[in-house]
Design a protein around this motif. Structure first.
Motif, short mmCIF file in Angstrom:
data_model
loop_
_atom_site.label_atom_id
_atom_site.label_comp_id
_atom_site.label_asym_id
_atom_site.label_seq_id
_atom_site.Cartn_x
_atom_site.Cartn_y
_atom_site.Cartn_z
N VAL A 43 24.80 38.03 45.20
CA VAL A 43 24.44 39.14 44.32
C VAL A 43 25.69 39.75 43.68
N ASP A 44 26.78 39.82 44.44
CA ASP A 44 28.03 40.36 43.91
C ASP A 44 28.55 39.49 42.75
N VAL A 45 28.45 38.19 42.89
CA VAL A 45 28.86 37.29 41.80
C VAL A 45 27.98 37.50 40.57
N ILE A 46 26.68 37.64 40.78
CA ILE A 46 25.76 37.86 39.66
C ILE A 46 26.09 39.17 38.96
N VAL A 47 26.37 40.22 39.73
CA VAL A 47 26.72 41.52 39.14
C VAL A 47 28.01 41.40 38.34
N GLY A 48 28.99 40.66 38.86
CA GLY A 48 30.24 40.45 38.13
C GLY A 48 30.01 39.77 36.79
N ALA B 15 37.42 44.28 36.06
CA ALA B 15 36.37 44.75 36.97
C ALA B 15 35.38 43.62 37.28
N GLY B 16 34.96 42.90 36.25
CA GLY B 16 34.05 41.78 36.47
C GLY B 16 34.68 40.69 37.32
N GLY B 17 35.94 40.41 37.05
CA GLY B 17 36.66 39.40 37.84
C GLY B 17 36.79 39.80 39.30
N MET B 18 37.04 41.08 39.55
CA MET B 18 37.15 41.53 40.95
C MET B 18 35.81 41.48 41.66
N LEU B 19 34.73 41.81 40.95
CA LEU B 19 33.40 41.71 41.57
C LEU B 19 33.07 40.25 41.90
N ILE B 20 33.39 39.35 40.99
CA ILE B 20 33.13 37.93 41.24
C ILE B 20 33.99 37.42 42.40
N LEU C 292 41.33 49.83 48.05
CA LEU C 292 42.00 50.04 46.76
C LEU C 292 41.35 49.21 45.65
N LEU C 293 41.01 47.97 45.95
CA LEU C 293 40.39 47.11 44.94
C LEU C 293 39.00 47.63 44.57
N GLY C 294 38.23 48.08 45.56
CA GLY C 294 36.93 48.67 45.26
C GLY C 294 37.07 49.94 44.43
N GLY C 295 38.07 50.76 44.77
CA GLY C 295 38.32 51.98 44.00
C GLY C 295 38.74 51.67 42.57
#
Length: 142
Positions: free
Chosen positions: A74-79, A25-30, A120-123
């Protein structure tokens, strides 16, 4: 003489562990953040040389590109927060993954079949953050 039972020391609680699902999940957010950042930077840095359907991009597209750069950062920071098992990162991860699904859904409605993968990736990211909830709990025994 009174009997005193032996005292058995209680071991300290184990540290929180990052599961493979949390790592995914973290990797996909990053990854989503880096790709969004790059897309925004390409438009911002190219300036007036960017063409869409043979026409120059206007100021509105540059504004959206700047927002994409901010959203990507921000997405990278959240990841990274998700990878560090910060509970706030998990909550923000839900929001950004939900935004990814929403943008993908809007793109699919407009006829872009490639956005189905984005949805699909977001889900999957949302599912991973739901399943990995125990990894984000703070241990109250400390």
């Amino acid at each position: 003489m009174d009997y005193v039972p032996p005292v058995i020391p209680t071991p300290p609680p184990a540290p929180r562990r990052r599961t493979p699902v949390v790592t995914a999940a973290g990797g996909m957010l990053i990854t989503a953040g880096v790709l969004t950042l790059l897309a925004g930077l390409i438009i911002v840095l190219a300036g007036s040389d960017v063409l869409v359907d043979g026409k120059p991009v206007g100021d509105a597209a540059r504004t959206i590109a700047i927002l994409a750069v901010v959203l990507g950062v921000v997405d990278v920071i959240v990841g990274v927060l998700v990878l560090q098992l910060v509970p706030l990162g998990r909550m923000l991860g839900f929001g950004f993954a939900g935004l990814t699904v929403l943008i993908g859904l809007l793109s699919v409605i407009q006829g872009s079949g490639r956005s189905l993968l984005q949805m699909l990736l977001g889900g999957f990211t949302i599912w991973a953050l739901v399943v990995a909830e125990p990894a984000f709990r703070r241990d109250d025994r400390r």
